[in-house]
Design a protein around this motif. Structure first.
Motif, PDB file in Angstrom:
ATOM      1  N   GLN A  70       0.828  -1.208   0.000  1.00 57.82           N
ATOM      2  CA  GLN A  70       0.000   0.000   0.000  1.00 57.82           C
ATOM      3  C   GLN A  70       0.859   1.254   0.000  1.00 57.82           C
ATOM      4  O   GLN A  70       0.609   2.200  -0.731  1.00 57.82           O
ATOM      5  CB  GLN A  70      -0.915  -0.003   1.229  1.00 57.82           C
ATOM      6  N   GLU A  71       1.895   1.253   0.830  1.00 60.12           N
ATOM      7  CA  GLU A  71       2.763   2.420   0.902  1.00 60.12           C
ATOM      8  C   GLU A  71       3.470   2.651  -0.427  1.00 60.12           C
ATOM      9  O   GLU A  71       3.670   3.778  -0.860  1.00 60.12           O
ATOM     10  CB  GLU A  71       3.789   2.243   2.008  1.00 60.12           C
ATOM     11  N   ALA A  72       3.834   1.539  -1.088  1.00 58.56           N
ATOM     12  CA  ALA A  72       4.449   1.669  -2.398  1.00 58.56           C
ATOM     13  C   ALA A  72       3.496   2.333  -3.372  1.00 58.56           C
ATOM     14  O   ALA A  72       3.910   3.023  -4.301  1.00 58.56           O
ATOM     15  CB  ALA A  72       4.886   0.309  -2.924  1.00 58.56           C
ATOM     16  N   GLY A  73       2.222   2.123  -3.176  1.00 58.26           N
ATOM     17  CA  GLY A  73       1.248   2.751  -4.048  1.00 58.26           C
ATOM     18  C   GLY A  73       1.250   4.252  -3.951  1.00 58.26           C
ATOM     19  O   GLY A  73       0.996   4.959  -4.925  1.00 58.26           O
ATOM     20  N   TYR A  74       1.558   4.781  -2.761  1.00 54.71           N
ATOM     21  CA  TYR A  74       1.585   6.226  -2.600  1.00 54.71           C
ATOM     22  C   TYR A  74       2.739   6.871  -3.366  1.00 54.71           C
ATOM     23  O   TYR A  74       2.702   8.049  -3.702  1.00 54.71           O
ATOM     24  CB  TYR A  74       1.700   6.584  -1.114  1.00 54.71           C
ATOM     25  N   ILE A  75       3.809   6.103  -3.598  1.00 57.14           N
ATOM     26  CA  ILE A  75       4.969   6.666  -4.276  1.00 57.14           C
ATOM     27  C   ILE A  75       5.077   6.142  -5.691  1.00 57.14           C
ATOM     28  O   ILE A  75       6.118   6.276  -6.330  1.00 57.14           O
ATOM     29  CB  ILE A  75       6.258   6.342  -3.494  1.00 57.14           C
ATOM     30  N   ALA A  76       4.019   5.484  -6.191  1.00 57.95           N
ATOM     31  CA  ALA A  76       4.054   4.972  -7.558  1.00 57.95           C
ATOM     32  C   ALA A  76       3.778   6.094  -8.541  1.00 57.95           C
ATOM     33  O   ALA A  76       3.246   7.146  -8.199  1.00 57.95           O
ATOM     34  CB  ALA A  76       3.027   3.869  -7.728  1.00 57.95           C
ATOM     35  N   LYS A  77       4.131   5.854  -9.804  1.00 60.15           N
ATOM     36  CA  LYS A  77       3.966   6.853 -10.847  1.00 60.15           C
ATOM     37  C   LYS A  77       2.489   7.133 -11.112  1.00 60.15           C
ATOM     38  O   LYS A  77       1.670   6.223 -11.140  1.00 60.15           O
ATOM     39  CB  LYS A  77       4.648   6.364 -12.124  1.00 60.15           C
ATOM     40  N   MET A  78       2.183   8.401 -11.323  1.00 58.92           N
ATOM     41  CA  MET A  78       0.842   8.873 -11.679  1.00 58.92           C
ATOM     42  C   MET A  78      -0.162   8.634 -10.553  1.00 58.92           C
ATOM     43  O   MET A  78      -1.362   8.640 -10.754  1.00 58.92           O
ATOM     44  CB  MET A  78       0.342   8.209 -12.962  1.00 58.92           C
ATOM     45  N   ALA A 166       6.610   4.791   8.494  1.00 59.70           N
ATOM     46  CA  ALA A 166       6.851   5.055   7.077  1.00 59.70           C
ATOM     47  C   ALA A 166       8.178   4.443   6.636  1.00 59.70           C
ATOM     48  O   ALA A 166       9.156   4.418   7.383  1.00 59.70           O
ATOM     49  CB  ALA A 166       6.866   6.559   6.813  1.00 59.70           C
ATOM     50  N   SER A 167       8.193   3.971   5.392  1.00 56.11           N
ATOM     51  CA  SER A 167       9.403   3.372   4.833  1.00 56.11           C
ATOM     52  C   SER A 167      10.321   4.457   4.279  1.00 56.11           C
ATOM     53  O   SER A 167       9.955   5.625   4.137  1.00 56.11           O
ATOM     54  CB  SER A 167       9.050   2.381   3.728  1.00 56.11           C
ATOM     55  N   THR A 168      11.563   4.044   3.908  1.00 52.76           N
ATOM     56  CA  THR A 168      12.545   4.983   3.378  1.00 52.76           C
ATOM     57  C   THR A 168      12.085   5.625   2.067  1.00 52.76           C
ATOM     58  O   THR A 168      12.158   6.852   1.922  1.00 52.76           O
ATOM     59  CB  THR A 168      13.886   4.272   3.188  1.00 52.76           C
ATOM     60  N   PRO A 169      11.605   4.849   1.061  1.00 53.25           N
ATOM     61  CA  PRO A 169      11.150   5.505  -0.173  1.00 53.25           C
ATOM     62  C   PRO A 169      10.017   6.490   0.065  1.00 53.25           C
ATOM     63  O   PRO A 169       9.968   7.558  -0.556  1.00 53.25           O
ATOM     64  CB  PRO A 169      10.705   4.336  -1.061  1.00 53.25           C
ATOM     65  N   PHE A 170       9.106   6.147   0.987  1.00 51.60           N
ATOM     66  CA  PHE A 170       7.999   7.052   1.257  1.00 51.60           C
ATOM     67  C   PHE A 170       8.496   8.332   1.916  1.00 51.60           C
ATOM     68  O   PHE A 170       8.065   9.438   1.566  1.00 51.60           O
ATOM     69  CB  PHE A 170       6.975   6.368   2.156  1.00 51.60           C
ATOM     70  N   LEU A 171       9.425   8.208   2.855  1.00 45.29           N
ATOM     71  CA  LEU A 171       9.952   9.391   3.534  1.00 45.29           C
ATOM     72  C   LEU A 171      10.693  10.302   2.567  1.00 45.29           C
ATOM     73  O   LEU A 171      10.584  11.530   2.637  1.00 45.29           O
ATOM     74  CB  LEU A 171      10.880   8.962   4.669  1.00 45.29           C
TER      75      LEU A 171
END
Length: 1152
Positions: A70-78, A166-171
């Motif tokens: 889910q968190e990866a979805g917040y930082i996904a393209k578009m 929160a994960s590193t990519p999200f931060l």
């Protein structure tokens, strides 16, 4: 019967039919590698849930992996945050390139103006698109604020209720987004031109009485408030976040702590990412600090505020966008309780230490050593010609390649970061014109920040840094495909090794402890490992048996692109959720230990450190281009806005300032860097086109490049010509004159400019330029001008300047020879013939020979005295002819003479030894340039001059002298003695001695005839010496046979039987005969005989005036007349005390 091919749509249907436990967004639409049933396959990743576990009773597994996806979805393209980032970057580019239109629009002068309404309508039409841009800026403020609030609001329950973080990519994505608020505010605050345009727009709308709806009126009021108030983005975001539950602060705290961890640990990051982290920390502190005393951020016990103050003290100023900078205190200083914190150094020693840390000059030695060391390592590990090993050695080889490239990328990012930070410091600390007498008080702000703010040492250091950055970029961008494959394979091997050796061990250990983390680790292993999955009954086996059951890495051909970016992020997120300090299983408790041992945590942290470098290493081209981009050094929109200027002159542009410094600095070592400042134009052009997307900025840049490049070629050509001109002059200069320090220590390394002269495919703004060809064209011009100046100076002088002409032309010729080894130039002979005008249809003779003939006839023959002892002509002390009129002596730059004033002085001293006379040295120097073919022209002009003198002058005067001398004259008696004999002849020849025209006409005419004969004799001697030298050179090549019956062919053909064969394009006999004719000894040159023969014919034509032969008593016999004239030679000149010989030289005797 062949089986029907499967329908691709059936696979898509099956993928789309997978049940999702979470409403997961699309991760990517491109071809990626994902795990299906434990193995990696290339499919189109259309659903993030492919990484989700199947439904099971293990809620911890489902929640952990579900949160990661889910968190990866917040930082996904578009989706959400990246969409806001993308839109924000577009608007940032539009906002940065915004320029006022109102200054270019004509104003309405009065209400009675006839075309008033028409002007308002035109103004409205012109400004309407600009106002629409302003509305987009305001709309984005609202959309970005709502987007960040929604994402934070959706994350709050996960953090509060499920105890996730929160994960590193999200931060890092949050840091980029919050930084965008800072940049938008800072850029909007300085764009006063938008307020001016909007004011003119409103005035045009109101004055033209346009009908406006209520919504339009409200929109204009909102837009007016948006433009009038500063910090709109940050203030709106802070107000929106205050409406959320306080748990959102944990996300911001995690973000600033992560940024601080990265900055303190000096993990790899590009300059942009590093400065984003600094600005995000400052802005995060502003968001956390609130007005109420209980929310004072400085009083939080668990929040170490001084940690960030230490970072801000070390780096108080960072770049913002292009030529904009920001002091971090202006960001965190807006917080209610941080306005008075002392995080900026105010004491002069400490402030000087900070300035020293920004200066690249003080790090120059260490940087040079590091760059040289890495260059050697790169050549040894990457460019070596050793064959690629196989087997276990291949893994070591790939690790070596990976480490070398990684070190180069880190070094590149470090160099560019230092350059950009120094530039920002210069912007923030412009030079004070009151304290610098050399800086004009009326200087613009951009001049104070750039043009006058760099010392010569700093300019040189910056040039070297740019050279190192661009050299590193070229090296890393030129990596062979096999190197890139080795890097990818190394990353794949590291990930697979970690999964097989470490993750499997983590799963076994946690499962033995009956912790939920065991199922998470097992799922992570099964999804990403390129092999068989772990057994489901790990807990039922002993640790030793379970470890043996782990499958080895499948032996298969190496993969070209085995790991995807999303897999790395997925792995990074799950590991952090399981091993982080805030992880539920790592908090321990009174009766509960941690899920993993300290050694396992250390292994996971070590791998996480390496994992941060995998992503940029998978995109080396993009990473290198970003890390090596220093385009900010050219942009100047911020200062154009401050100065209210349309454009600055190129003298203020940093690339040209550095280029001009190289050109004006007489340092051949620095000269090799002359093209590196122009790489700033390439970087800036790429950014203007592909990021800012502003055509007018690119057009301005291209115009500046065209002007600067023309100046570069012009000045570089001058430097190159000047260098090789000095080198050629030093080679020609006499060795005993090179003791002068200004000449002896000249740096004349002939290869100093080879790096420049080899740039045959220099890329500038997408154009391929042949630099040697352009410089060669300038060299042709300089060489021609040098020849022209040498000949012009000779034309303005007498024959004593012949040695100067010779040294000048020899210098030009040798300069041409040195340059021809490096450039394609016109032949020197063609240049000389063109400038000398010896190939002109209208001219029979060239300029050199024409002036030489004129000087011989008009100056040498009538005005110089020949000395038989020295064999030289000396200028007469008493001139009997008017002075020759010549052109004024042309002035010339040392560039077109010998290259420097010191060399000019040396050559003047050298040639000055030959200024007091004219001799064989002068004629030899002249003959070198007008050749043998021009000698007949000199002979012809001398013969004409002698004819004229004999016919028009001597014939008449000889007749008069014959009549004026005694008709009969006997020899005196012996008893008279010497004195009596002299007086005897003096008495008889007294009328001749007192004859007024004796010296001015008669003796002068005889001198001219004699000097003409002597000139011919000197030319004959020179040609004879040259022919003798040629015979000596050729005597050992082809010898003249003594017996005419024995030829060279007959002697040589018996020496080698191959020569007698007929298998040649030209027979050997013909070749030998041709050489015999070509190298045959030249017959003696008979110039004197021919000239005297012509003179004899002239004398025969006037034989009636005197007789060449006759008896002693014949008064018309020439020997009697000549004897009388010779007597006058012995009589001192009346009133002057000089003999005739002193006044007229030996030419009279030769004439007789």
């Amino acid at each position: 019967m062949n089986q029907a091919a499967p329908d691709p749509d059936s696979y898509l249907t099956r993928l789309n039919s997978i049940a999702l436990s979470l409403d997961a967004p699309i991760i990517a639409g491109s071809s990626e590698a994902v795990a299906v049933h434990g193995y990696i396959h290339d499919v189109t990743l259309s659903e993030a849930a492919l990484y989700m576990p199947e439904k099971s009773a293990d809620k911890n597994l489902e929640l952990t992996i579900g949160y990661a996806v889910q968190e990866a979805g917040y930082i996904a393209k578009m989706v959400s945050l990246p969409y806001l980032l993308e839109e924000g970057e577009k608007l940032l580019a539009s906002l940065y390139s915004y320029r006022s239109c109102s200054r270019a629009i004509p104003q309405v002068q009065s209400n009675e103006q006839a075309n008033r309404l028409e002007l308002y309508e035109k103004t409205f039409a012109v400004l309407q698109p600009e106002v629409n841009k302003m509305r987009k800026f305001m709309a984005f403020r609202d959309a970005a604020t709502a987007g960040v609030s929604d994402v934070f609001a959706s994350m709050v329950p996960e953090i509060r209720d499920k105890e996730f973080f929160a994960s590193t990519p999200f931060l890092e994505t949050c840091a980029k987004l919050l930084d965008m608020f800072v940049v938008m505010d800072a850029m909007k605050n300085v764009k006063g031109s938008m307020n001016n345009d909007f004011s003119m727009y409103r005035r045009a709308v109101q004055s033209s009485h346009r009908d406006m709806s209520e919504d339009e009126t409200i929109m204009q009021h909102k837009l007016y408030s948006f433009l009038a108030n500063q910090d709109q983005y940050s203030s709106e975001l802070k107000a929106a976040l205050l409406k959320l539950p306080p748990t959102y602060e944990d996300i911001i705290v995690d973000m600033i702590e992560h940024c601080a961890d990265c900055l303190e640990a000096e993990v790899f990051m590009t300059a942009n990412k590093k400065h984003i982290f600094y600005r995000a920390i400052a802005f995060g502190l502003f968001l956390l600090d609130k007005d109420a005393a209980e929310h004072d951020i400085t009083r939080r016990k668990k929040f170490k505020i001084e940690r960030y103050g230490k970072l801000f003290r070390a780096c108080p100023v960072v770049p913002l966008f292009a030529d904009q900078y920001v002091s971090l205190s202006t960001i965190y200083g807006k917080a209610p309780h941080l306005a008075n914190v002392k995080w900026e150094e105010t004491e002069e020693p400490l402030k000087a230490a900070v300035a020293r840390s920004y200066s690249i000059l003080h790090q120059m030695d260490a940087t040079r050593y590091e760059f040289a060391e890495y260059t050697a390592l790169f050549k040894r590990n990457i460019n070596s010609s050793t064959p690629t090993p196989t087997g276990p050695a291949l893994l070591i080889h790939q690790a070596q390649i990976y480490g070398t490239v990684e070190r180069g990328i880190r070094l590149l990012a470090s160099l560019s970061t230092r350059v950009l930070e120094q530039t920002a410091w210069k912007y923030a600390n412009p030079i004070n014109p009151q304290l610098s007498p050399n800086v004009p008080v009326e200087s613009l702000s951009y001049e104070l920040a750039v043009r006058f703010n760099y010392s010569p040492e700093e300019k040189k250091a910056l040039i070297e840094y740019l050279a190192m950055i661009k050299n590193l970029s070229t090296m890393l961008l030129g990596l062979d495909q096999s190197v890139l494959v080795s890097i990818n394979q190394h990353i794949f091997h590291e990930v697979q090794l970690f999964l097989r050796e470490n993750v499997s061990d983590f799963a076994i250990s946690a499962t033995k402890k009956k912790r939920g983390a065991g199922s998470v680790m097992k799922h992570l292993h099964d999804v990403l490992f390129d092999g068989a999955p772990l057994d489901d009954d790990l807990g039922a086996k002993s640790k030793k048996d379970a470890k043996v059951a782990v499958a080895p890495v499948v032996d298969r051909p190496p993969r070209l692109n085995p790991v995807t970016p999303f897999q790395l992020e997925y792995l990074q997120t799950v590991i952090k959720l399981s091993f982080g300090d805030k992880a539920k299983g790592m908090r321990g408790g009174l009766l509960r230990g941690d899920d993993f041992e300290k050694s396992q945590v250390k292994e996971a942290v070590h791998f996480m450190t390496k994992l941060t470098m995998f992503r940029p290493m998978m995109d080396i081209e993009g990473t290198v281009r970003e890390a090596g981009n220093v385009a900010d050094l050219w942009f100047k929109e911020f200062y154009l806005e401050l100065s209210k200027r349309v454009q600055f002159p190129i003298s203020m542009s940093l690339p040209w300032i550095l280029t001009e410094f190289i050109l004006e600095n007489n340092d051949t070592e620095t000269m090799q860097y002359v093209f590196y400042p122009f790489e700033l134009y390439n970087d800036a052009a790429g950014r203007a086109l592909y990021h800012i997307k502003s055509k007018f900025i690119y057009d301005e840049l291209a115009a500046e490049v065209n002007l600067c490049f023309d100046q570069l070629i012009f000045k570089t050509s001058q430097k190159v010509f000047h260098h090789y001109k000095k080198a050629a002059a030093c080679m020609i200069l006499s060795p005993d004159l090179k003791s002068d320090a200004s000449i002896a220590h000249m740096d004349l390394a002939l290869g100093a400019y080879n790096a420049i002269l080899r740039q045959r495919n220099y890329q500038l703004l997408g154009r391929s330029l042949n630099v040697p060809e352009l410089i060669g064209q300038m060299m042709n011009t300089y060489l021609r001008k040098s020849i022209d100046i040498a000949i012009s100076r000779y034309e303005a002088s007498d024959l004593t300047y012949a040695l100067d002409l010779d040294t000048l032309l020899r210098t030009v010729q040798l300069t041409h020879q040195l340059l021809s080894e490096r450039l394609k130039l016109d032949p020197f002979e063609n240049m000389l013939a063109e400038v000398d005008e010896s190939v002109s249809i209208a001219a029979t003779n060239g300029r050199i020979i024409s002036h030489t003939i004129a000087e011989i006839v008009q100056d040498l023959v009538p005005g110089w005295c020949y000395n038989n002892v020295t064999g030289r002509f000396l200028r007469t002390r008493v001139p009997w002819v008017p002075e020759v009129s010549r052109h004024s002596f042309p002035k010339a730059s040392p560039l077109y003479l010998y290259g420097s004033k010191a060399l000019l002085v040396a050559f003047t001293a050298q040639n000055g030894l030959f200024k007091g006379f004219i001799g064989s040295q002068h004629f030899q120097a002249l003959r070198r340039w007008f050749g043998k073919n021009s000698v007949p022209a000199i002979m012809s002009e001398l013969a004409k001059h002698v004819d004229t003198k004999i016919r028009d002058t001597l014939a008449a005067y000889i007749s008069v002298i014959a009549k004026g001398t005694p008709q009969t004259m006997k020899l005196p008696l012996f008893e008279y003695g010497t004195a009596g004999t002299f007086e005897y002849f003096a008495a008889h020849l007294r009328p001749l001695l007192l004859y007024p025209a004796l010296k001015s006409e008669v003796l002068q005419a005889f001198r001219e005839v004699g000097n003409a004969v002597l000139t011919v004799k000197i030319l004959e001697d020179l040609l004879a010496a040259e022919n003798t030298f040629q015979d000596i050179q050729t005597v050992n090549i082809i010898t003249r046979p003594t017996d005419t019956k024995i030829t060279n062919y007959s002697k040589l053909k018996d020496f080698d039987p191959i020569l007698s064969t007929g298998q040649h394009a030209t027979t050997f006999q013909s070749w030998v005969e041709n050489n015999e004719r070509a190298y045959a000894p030249s017959p003696p040159v008979a110039l004197m005989a021919a000239f005297l023969g012509h003179l004899r014919e002239t004398l025969d034509s006037v034989a009636d005036e005197w007789q060449a032969e006759g008896h002693l008593e014949n008064p018309r016999a020439f020997f009697r007349i000549w004897s009388a004239l010779q007597f006058t030679f012995c009589v001192p000149s009346i009133g002057e005390g000089k003999l005739v010989r002193e006044l007229f030289g030996e030419g009279i005797s030769w004439a007789g």
